[in-house]
Design an enzyme around this catalytic site. Structure first.
Site, mmCIF file in Angstrom:
data_model
loop_
_atom_site.group_PDB
_atom_site.id
_atom_site.type_symbol
_atom_site.label_atom_id
_atom_site.label_comp_id
_atom_site.label_asym_id
_atom_site.label_seq_id
_atom_site.Cartn_x
_atom_site.Cartn_y
_atom_site.Cartn_z
ATOM 1 N N VAL A 1 10.624 -12.115 -3.013
ATOM 2 C CA VAL A 1 11.962 -11.793 -3.531
ATOM 3 C C VAL A 1 11.812 -11.130 -4.899
ATOM 4 C CG1 VAL A 1 14.187 -12.723 -4.270
ATOM 5 C CG2 VAL A 1 13.002 -13.738 -2.306
ATOM 6 N N GLY B 1 9.966 -8.757 -5.966
ATOM 7 C CA GLY B 1 8.602 -8.338 -6.336
ATOM 8 C C GLY B 1 7.979 -9.148 -7.451
ATOM 9 N N ILE C 1 9.209 -10.190 -10.312
ATOM 10 C CA ILE C 1 10.052 -11.085 -11.131
ATOM 11 C C ILE C 1 9.855 -12.527 -10.646
ATOM 12 C CG2 ILE C 1 12.399 -11.609 -11.900
ATOM 13 C CD1 ILE C 1 13.213 -8.765 -11.191
ATOM 14 N N GLY D 1 8.059 8.582 -2.838
ATOM 15 C CA GLY D 1 7.452 7.375 -2.263
ATOM 16 C C GLY D 1 8.236 6.102 -2.538
ATOM 17 N N GLU E 1 11.010 4.639 2.440
ATOM 18 C CA GLU E 1 10.193 4.821 3.644
ATOM 19 C C GLU E 1 10.664 6.060 4.400
ATOM 20 O OE1 GLU E 1 7.861 2.526 4.644
ATOM 21 O OE2 GLU E 1 8.251 1.178 2.981
ATOM 22 N N ASP F 1 17.025 -5.275 3.886
ATOM 23 C CA ASP F 1 15.953 -5.771 3.014
ATOM 24 C C ASP F 1 16.533 -6.725 1.960
ATOM 25 O OD1 ASP F 1 13.142 -5.444 1.761
ATOM 26 O OD2 ASP F 1 14.482 -4.884 0.134
ATOM 27 N N LYS G 1 15.969 -11.080 1.324
ATOM 28 C CA LYS G 1 15.676 -11.731 0.042
ATOM 29 C C LYS G 1 16.799 -12.703 -0.332
ATOM 30 C CE LYS G 1 13.198 -7.571 -1.294
ATOM 31 N NZ LYS G 1 13.346 -6.247 -1.883
ATOM 32 N N GLY H 1 6.162 -2.247 -5.837
ATOM 33 C CA GLY H 1 4.977 -1.525 -6.323
ATOM 34 C C GLY H 1 3.760 -2.417 -6.190
HETATM 35 N N1 LIG Z 1 4.952 -2.608 -1.387
HETATM 36 C C1 LIG Z 1 5.723 -3.302 -2.176
HETATM 37 O O1 LIG Z 1 6.132 -2.823 -3.242
HETATM 38 C C2 LIG Z 1 6.149 -4.703 -1.800
HETATM 39 C C3 LIG Z 1 6.981 -5.435 -2.671
HETATM 40 C C4 LIG Z 1 7.338 -6.738 -2.356
HETATM 41 C C5 LIG Z 1 6.880 -7.287 -1.176
HETATM 42 N N2 LIG Z 1 6.116 -6.551 -0.340
HETATM 43 C C6 LIG Z 1 5.671 -7.163 0.907
HETATM 44 O O2 LIG Z 1 4.242 -7.207 0.905
HETATM 45 C C7 LIG Z 1 3.757 -7.092 2.234
HETATM 46 C C8 LIG Z 1 2.775 -5.933 2.298
HETATM 47 O O3 LIG Z 1 3.434 -4.758 1.928
HETATM 48 P P1 LIG Z 1 2.642 -3.387 1.663
HETATM 49 O O4 LIG Z 1 3.624 -2.470 1.034
HETATM 50 O O5 LIG Z 1 1.343 -3.659 0.991
HETATM 51 O O6 LIG Z 1 2.375 -2.904 3.162
HETATM 52 P P2 LIG Z 1 1.389 -1.737 3.659
HETATM 53 O O7 LIG Z 1 1.002 -0.855 2.534
HETATM 54 O O8 LIG Z 1 2.038 -1.133 4.850
HETATM 55 O O9 LIG Z 1 0.074 -2.541 4.106
HETATM 56 C C9 LIG Z 1 0.039 -3.318 5.254
HETATM 57 C C10 LIG Z 1 -1.392 -3.690 5.532
HETATM 58 O O10 LIG Z 1 -1.426 -4.533 6.682
HETATM 59 C C11 LIG Z 1 -2.457 -4.083 7.541
HETATM 60 N N3 LIG Z 1 -2.114 -4.422 8.923
HETATM 61 C C12 LIG Z 1 -1.049 -4.011 9.641
HETATM 62 N N4 LIG Z 1 -1.088 -4.521 10.887
HETATM 63 C C13 LIG Z 1 -2.214 -5.265 10.936
HETATM 64 C C14 LIG Z 1 -2.853 -6.024 11.953
HETATM 65 N N5 LIG Z 1 -2.301 -6.138 13.178
HETATM 66 N N6 LIG Z 1 -4.007 -6.645 11.663
HETATM 67 C C15 LIG Z 1 -4.570 -6.543 10.434
HETATM 68 N N7 LIG Z 1 -4.034 -5.833 9.432
HETATM 69 C C16 LIG Z 1 -2.863 -5.207 9.678
HETATM 70 C C17 LIG Z 1 -2.561 -2.601 7.323
HETATM 71 O O11 LIG Z 1 -3.845 -2.154 7.732
HETATM 72 P P3 LIG Z 1 -4.311 -0.612 7.594
HETATM 73 O O12 LIG Z 1 -4.310 -0.335 6.117
HETATM 74 O O13 LIG Z 1 -5.668 -0.594 8.161
HETATM 75 O O14 LIG Z 1 -3.305 0.190 8.334
HETATM 76 C C18 LIG Z 1 -2.324 -2.502 5.828
HETATM 77 O O15 LIG Z 1 -3.525 -2.654 5.134
HETATM 78 C C19 LIG Z 1 5.002 -6.938 3.115
HETATM 79 O O16 LIG Z 1 5.411 -8.182 3.610
HETATM 80 C C20 LIG Z 1 6.044 -6.402 2.149
HETATM 81 O O17 LIG Z 1 7.382 -6.696 2.541
HETATM 82 C C21 LIG Z 1 5.732 -5.285 -0.628
#
Ligand SMILES: NC(=O)c1ccc[n+]([C@@H]2O[C@H](COP(=O)([O-])OP(=O)(O)OC[C@H]3O[C@@H](n4cnc5c(N)ncnc54)[C@H](OP(=O)(O)O)[C@@H]3O)[C@@H](O)[C@H]2O)c1
Length: 437
Positions: free
Chosen positions: A134, A136, A138, A189, A192, A203, A207, A304
């Site tokens: 929730v 990020g 914070i 970026g 999505e 989203d 949260k 981020g």
């Molecule tokens: N990005 C943000 O700013 C942010 C903020 C708050 C919370 N979150 C949360 O953090 C989590 C990750 O987000 P993210 O942005 O880092 O996502 P992401 O960049 O899409 O990374 C997802 C990762 O999961 C891997 N993956 C996907 N399917 C898989 C599987 N079946 N087996 C093994 N690995 C698998 C991917 O592998 P590959 O790299 O090999 O494809 C990738 O490394 C999510 O729950 C998101 O809601 C993200």
């Protein structure tokens, strides 16, 4: 020094890669702060050949994150894959079943299955930490779950989606359309390729559902959230809001009422001179109102790689610092069995001020007819302004902008329906709720 805490990182994307890099860069500092080292001993992602700018050669690679959770040489599973089902859910369940701690940033999974997962963690005597899920970076989960224990919380609300806040901020500052701002957000970026989950409010709803449970001690209920996204917001709304002393934000709001708990996500007018109205761009903000502390507002980076990894690392450090056999903090702030069933307050009973903008035929008696419909529904007007289209005095339609005093959603819906049936409205009226701190 105690043995190193061994962690398995499932997901090496934006957040996972940042986390692994930060742990490696700050290995010594973390060991000193936690009294033991934090070591990444296992990792899992889909594509082993991808260059992620991090060195994971010393960690065991798993194709299947659930297998890593079941068999890996790890004390903690850090789940950074995302998604309410599939690999993320399987891995988290496997780790908890095995009796090892879990840290996750996965709001979708928690919004769907948080109560069952919290119960399983308690049964196994392990921690389920999810600060990053929730807002990020914070530290709002810890504040609500731990620091405010003993307070009765009455309202929790905030800007919890950076993409929407970025779009609304640019619309206001640069006079651009929603569509142009969305394209710009995608180019940079911030959004999505398929932005619907963000801009439709889903989203934020995930949260909010988690925060509601923590704040009010009830079960998580994501399906009961009233949802409106930002795609209908136009320059006309933004300009009218500014003229009236408001800014438009996508807020998630959870509020205790006499009829139950209200959970809603919608574009909202907030008074221009409030702190939350000044939160711009991708920044997030969460406000918590409680009886002992009073009002708390936390503002900071909501997404981020590094900001989110910071919250994940804090959760890991809490585990590293905890003593073996020590009592664990229940994931949802109280034992899962003592969470109350969620009692939904009906949206039609929501009380607050409203902004209504509509185009009407330029006929004698329209303003009087509008006033009558408002009075019929016991709605008192704070202001009513009439504008000619493009400032032309002889235009065939006029724009009417009204702001009401506090009333109910049902009264507003009935009044708008009655005005529509009167036949002088052109197009669809825009109705935006007003939220006051
Ligand atoms: N990005 C943000 O700013 C942010 C903020 C708050 C919370 N979150 C949360 O953090 C989590 C990750 O987000 P993210 O942005 O880092 O996502 P992401 O960049 O899409 O990374 C997802 C990762 O999961 C891997 N993956 C996907 N399917 C898989 C599987 N079946 N087996 C093994 N690995 C698998 C991917 O592998 P590959 O790299 O090999 O494809 C990738 O490394 C999510 O729950 C998101 O809601 C993200």
């Amino acid at each position: 020094m105690a043995d190193a805490l061994k962690i398995g990182v499932a997901g090496l994307g934006t957040v996972g890669a940042s986390l692994v890099r930060i742990i490696s860069e700050r290995y010594e500092n973390l060991a000193t702060a936690c009294g033991r080292a934090i070591m990444v001993t296992a990792v899992s992602a889909r594509d082993r050949s991808k260059d992620r700018g991090i060195d994971v050669t010393s960690a065991t690679w798993y194709e299947d994150p659930a297998a890593m959770a079941r068999e890996g040489d790890i004390d903690v599973l850090v789940e950074l894959i995302g998604g309410a089902s599939g690999a993320a859910k399987d891995a988290v369940n496997a780790a908890l079943e095995r009796g090892i701690h879990v840290v996750t940033a996965n709001k979708a999974l928690l919004a769907e299955d948080g109560v069952a997962l919290a119960a399983l963690a308690e049964e196994k005597g392990v921690l389920l930490n999810f600060e990053a899920a929730v807002a990020g970076g914070i530290p709002v989960i810890k504040a609500v779950r731990e620091s405010l224990t003993g307070n009765t919380m009455t309202r929790v609300y905030g800007i919890m989606n950076g993409t929407c806040n970025y779009i609304l901020t640019r619309m206001e500052k640069e006079g651009l359309s929603f569509e142009d701002c969305l394209k710009e957000a995608q180019r940079l970026g911030y959004a999505e390729a398929d932005p619907s989950f963000d801009i439709n409010g889903n989203d934020t709803a995930h949260k909010l559902a988690i925060l509601t449970s923590l704040a009010f001690g009830c079960e998580i209920s994501c399906d009961d959230i009233y949802l409106e996204g930002i795609s209908n917001i136009t320059q006309d709304d933004i300009r009218a809001a500014a003229e009236l002393g408001y800014r438009i934000k996508l807020l998630g709001v959870a509020q205790r009422t006499g009829g139950g708990i209200e959970q809603r996500v919608h574009p909202t007018m907030v008074p221009h001179d409030t702190v939350i109205a000044q939160v711009d761009g991708v920044t997030n903000a969460v406000a918590i109102e409680s009886d002992i502390l009073g009002d708390l507002l936390m503002v900071g980076p909501g997404a981020g790689g590094d900001a989110t990894a910071s919250a994940v690392l804090g959760d890991i450090a809490d585990i590293a610092k905890s003593r073996p056999g020590a009592q664990t903090v229940p994931a949802l702030g109280r034992p899962a069995k003592s969470l109350e069933p969620y009692k939904r307050a009906r949206m039609r009973s929501h009380e607050g001020g409203y902004f209504i903008r509509m185009r009407v035929a330029d006929r004698i008696g329209v303003i009087a007819a509008i006033a009558r419909r408002m009075a019929d529904n016991q709605i008192s007007l704070e202001s009513i302004v009439q504008h000619s289209a493009n400032g032309e005095r002889d235009a065939p339609t006029k724009t009417i902008i009204m702001v009401t005093h506090a009333t109910t959603e049902l009264s507003i819906r009935n009044a708008v329906k009655a005005m529509e049936s009167d036949g002088y409205i052109v197009g669809k009226p825009q109705v935006i709720r007003i939220e006051k701190p």
